[in-house]
Design a protein around this motif. Structure first.
Motif, short mmCIF file in Angstrom:
data_model
loop_
_atom_site.label_atom_id
_atom_site.label_comp_id
_atom_site.label_asym_id
_atom_site.label_seq_id
_atom_site.Cartn_x
_atom_site.Cartn_y
_atom_site.Cartn_z
N GLY A 108 -9.85 12.36 -5.36
CA GLY A 108 -8.97 11.97 -6.67
C GLY A 108 -7.60 11.68 -6.26
O GLY A 108 -7.20 11.42 -5.01
N GLY A 109 -6.69 11.28 -7.23
CA GLY A 109 -5.50 10.92 -6.86
C GLY A 109 -5.28 9.47 -6.84
O GLY A 109 -6.27 8.68 -7.00
N PHE A 110 -4.35 9.07 -6.08
CA PHE A 110 -3.83 7.67 -5.83
C PHE A 110 -3.70 7.33 -4.49
O PHE A 110 -3.28 6.06 -3.98
CB PHE A 110 -2.57 7.20 -6.49
CG PHE A 110 -2.46 7.11 -7.97
CD1 PHE A 110 -3.59 7.34 -8.51
CD2 PHE A 110 -1.26 6.66 -8.52
CE1 PHE A 110 -3.65 7.29 -10.25
CE2 PHE A 110 -1.39 6.66 -10.02
CZ PHE A 110 -2.59 6.95 -10.85
N PHE A 111 -3.99 8.12 -3.34
CA PHE A 111 -3.38 8.06 -2.14
C PHE A 111 -4.66 8.39 -0.94
O PHE A 111 -5.46 9.52 -1.23
CB PHE A 111 -2.39 8.82 -1.69
CG PHE A 111 -1.24 8.58 -2.70
CD1 PHE A 111 -0.47 7.39 -2.89
CD2 PHE A 111 -0.76 9.59 -3.51
CE1 PHE A 111 0.58 7.30 -3.82
CE2 PHE A 111 0.46 9.25 -4.45
CZ PHE A 111 0.86 7.94 -4.66
N LEU A 112 -4.45 7.84 0.10
CA LEU A 112 -5.34 8.17 1.27
C LEU A 112 -4.36 8.49 2.42
O LEU A 112 -3.67 7.86 2.94
CB LEU A 112 -6.54 7.15 1.82
CG LEU A 112 -7.27 7.18 2.92
CD1 LEU A 112 -8.56 6.49 2.49
CD2 LEU A 112 -6.70 6.85 4.28
N LEU A 115 0.86 -1.07 -0.06
CA LEU A 115 -0.04 0.02 0.04
C LEU A 115 0.83 1.29 0.19
O LEU A 115 0.34 2.34 0.43
CB LEU A 115 -0.90 -0.07 1.36
CG LEU A 115 -1.95 -1.12 1.36
CD1 LEU A 115 -2.84 -1.25 2.42
CD2 LEU A 115 -2.92 -1.42 0.10
N GLY A 116 2.14 1.13 -0.47
CA GLY A 116 2.98 2.09 -0.41
C GLY A 116 3.38 2.76 -1.79
O GLY A 116 4.00 3.89 -1.61
N GLY A 117 3.19 2.09 -2.77
CA GLY A 117 3.45 2.61 -3.91
C GLY A 117 2.79 3.68 -4.68
O GLY A 117 1.29 3.98 -4.22
N GLY A 118 3.07 4.13 -5.78
CA GLY A 118 2.60 5.04 -6.64
C GLY A 118 2.09 4.70 -7.91
O GLY A 118 1.95 5.46 -8.90
N ASN A 119 1.95 3.46 -8.39
CA ASN A 119 1.79 3.03 -9.73
C ASN A 119 0.24 3.22 -9.94
O ASN A 119 -0.63 2.78 -9.14
CB ASN A 119 2.20 1.49 -9.78
CG ASN A 119 3.49 1.43 -10.13
OD1 ASN A 119 4.10 1.94 -11.31
ND2 ASN A 119 4.33 0.64 -9.56
N PRO A 120 -0.06 3.36 -11.25
CA PRO A 120 -1.53 3.31 -11.69
C PRO A 120 -1.80 1.82 -11.82
O PRO A 120 -1.18 0.96 -11.78
CB PRO A 120 -1.58 4.03 -13.16
CG PRO A 120 -0.28 3.74 -13.68
CD PRO A 120 0.63 3.85 -12.39
N ASP A 121 -3.15 1.53 -11.56
CA ASP A 121 -3.65 0.34 -11.92
C ASP A 121 -3.61 -0.19 -13.50
O ASP A 121 -4.13 0.43 -14.50
CB ASP A 121 -5.11 0.23 -11.55
CG ASP A 121 -5.82 -1.04 -11.71
OD1 ASP A 121 -5.34 -2.05 -12.46
OD2 ASP A 121 -6.97 -1.43 -11.39
N VAL A 122 -2.89 -1.29 -13.70
CA VAL A 122 -2.83 -1.33 -15.06
C VAL A 122 -3.72 -1.77 -15.85
O VAL A 122 -3.92 -1.61 -17.18
CB VAL A 122 -1.53 -2.77 -15.48
CG1 VAL A 122 0.01 -2.18 -14.90
CG2 VAL A 122 -1.93 -3.75 -14.60
N GLY A 123 -4.81 -2.22 -15.26
CA GLY A 123 -6.25 -2.53 -15.81
C GLY A 123 -6.87 -1.14 -16.08
O GLY A 123 -7.92 -1.24 -16.77
N ALA A 124 -6.50 -0.21 -15.44
CA ALA A 124 -7.32 1.10 -15.61
C ALA A 124 -6.61 1.83 -17.05
O ALA A 124 -7.10 2.94 -17.54
CB ALA A 124 -7.27 1.96 -14.51
N LEU A 125 -5.44 1.39 -17.43
CA LEU A 125 -4.52 2.14 -18.54
C LEU A 125 -5.24 1.80 -19.85
O LEU A 125 -5.71 0.72 -20.03
CB LEU A 125 -3.19 1.85 -18.43
CG LEU A 125 -2.48 2.20 -17.18
CD1 LEU A 125 -0.95 1.65 -17.10
CD2 LEU A 125 -2.50 3.87 -16.95
N PRO A 126 -5.40 2.49 -20.72
CA PRO A 126 -6.00 2.60 -22.07
C PRO A 126 -5.02 1.70 -22.90
O PRO A 126 -4.67 1.99 -24.12
CB PRO A 126 -6.16 3.82 -22.50
CG PRO A 126 -5.24 4.48 -22.15
CD PRO A 126 -4.83 4.15 -20.73
#
Length: 396
Positions: A323-327, A37-48
């Motif tokens: 929005g964004g990637f983090f809580l 839960l520490g990274g900043g990668n996007p979800d590859v499944g969400a990439l087009p």
């Protein structure tokens, strides 16, 4: 550092500090089945990825493909610069295509700051920007960030008391790590203070298009009409960090000089990748793909927040992301947070400790943590919270 007199070394290379905390691999215990839960990668499944395939086929089958393998202009290929300029509402001459966001930040720092200069930064701050400052030896001055971005009232008080920074750095939208967003009224006041006290604003805005609701924020960077603003952005969060394509919007009067600076570094960004990006963003399906990704990240964020509230109850204080990637969260009480971090990894979950996002004095950030929801599926987020809760209970 032990210097070998037989090997030539620059003062910069010799004196680069070994910053601890964020990104320090010695603090990460990778185990089979661990939940990161520490990274900043996007979800590859969400990439087009489907748009990638179509765009790659279109490019490689076109006459433009061979030309894209050649050297291209340092500011970027004209068509991509024009698309970015229209999107940002600026003159195309102000746009320079970069090799990712980090490259844009390096250009902004090298083109703005000298050794010993003061620069105001977010508190908590994106830690890798501090490493960029190491290139010139500038001195960061932290100003608190809340749910409405950098605290402009505190900044004004410090300026009236004599602070004279040469620049200011902030992540204005879905700030990393806190998740706050700078509203228009604060952005206007920030620009006014920059004019009044003579400093440059560096906006780093990589999460702007990752809102949970379509149109959550204006797609255009704030206050780009000001000649005191340098805006840095990247396709890393929407098309993937391995792409290494971003852009920087610089003041009109300095555009030629920034191109000159860029020519003395890496010279250019891959023309082939620029042509690929252009074909993706121009496809009519691209806006819908962005919106769908944002909605998906919103579902993950809610799953993580609900799991935290369910397991920790009143013991946790959460900044709800939009929005964004983090809580961003704070555990109440005076638990040994370093030990909690170690116990959590022992239980099989990793997160970023809040004090790693401090400039110097980290006392006010102890007990905070940045939890990434972007890459993991919802069920892994819930299980990660279960493991974190077990570690917290082990503290007694």
């Amino acid at each position: 550092m032990v210097r070998d007199p037989r090997i030539a070394v620059s003062r910069l290379l010799e004196q680069l500090p070994e910053r601890q905390g964020f990104g320090d691999a010695t603090l990460i215990q990778h185990r089979l089945g661990s939940i990161d839960l520490g990274g900043g990668n996007p979800d590859v499944g969400a990439l087009p990825t489907a748009l990638y395939r179509d765009a790659a086929r279109e490019l490689t089958e076109s006459e433009a493909f061979a030309a894209s393998l050649r050297y291209v202009p340092a500011p970027g290929i004209p068509a991509l610069r024009a698309w970015i300029a229209e999107r940002e509402g600026v003159d195309v001459e102000r746009v320079i295509v970069t090799t990712g966001g980090a490259h844009g930040l390096a250009l902004a720092v090298l083109g703005t700051l000298d050794a010993g200069d003061e620069i105001v930064v977010d508190d908590p701050v994106y830690p890798l920007f501090l490493r960029t400052l190491d290139l010139v030896g500038a001195h960061p001055v932290p100003i608190r960030v809340d749910a409405r971005g950098i605290d402009v009232d505190e900044l004004e008080r410090r300026l009236l008391a004599g602070l004279r920074p040469k620049a200011l750095f902030t992540v204005p939208t879905f700030q990393n790590p806190s998740g706050g967003t700078l509203p228009d009224d604060r952005a206007r006041r920030l620009a006014e203070l920059a004019d009044r006290f003579g400093f440059t604003i560096i906006f780093d805005d990589p999460y702007r298009e990752v809102g949970f609701e379509p149109g959550a924020v204006d797609v255009r960077s704030r206050q780009l009409d000001s000649d005191r603003v340098i805006a840095v952005n990247t396709f890393s969060k929407t098309l993937g960090p391995a792409l290494r394509v971003g852009w920087i919007v610089v003041p009109q009067a300095l555009a030629e000089r920034f191109v000159r600076l860029r020519n003395r570094l890496d010279g250019l960004t891959s023309g082939t990748l620029q042509e690929l990006v252009l074909r993706i963003v121009q496809r009519q399906e691209y806006p819908a793909a962005l919106a769908a990704a944002g909605v998906g990240y919103g579902r993950k964020a809610r799953a993580l927040q609900q799991a935290l509230e369910s397991r920790f109850g009143d013991a946790i204080e959460i900044t709800e992301p939009s929005g964004g990637f983090f809580l961003w969260a704070r555990l109440r009480g005076d638990a040994d947070f370093a030990r909690l971090h170690a116990l959590a990894q022992d239980e099989g979950v990793f997160f970023q400790r809040g004090e790693w996002f401090a400039v110097d004095d980290d006392a006010h950030l102890r007990g905070t943590m940045r939890l990434s929801f972007s890459e993991q599926p919802a069920e892994a987020l819930v299980e990660g919270v279960e493991r974190l809760h077990r570690a917290w209970r082990r503290l007694g």
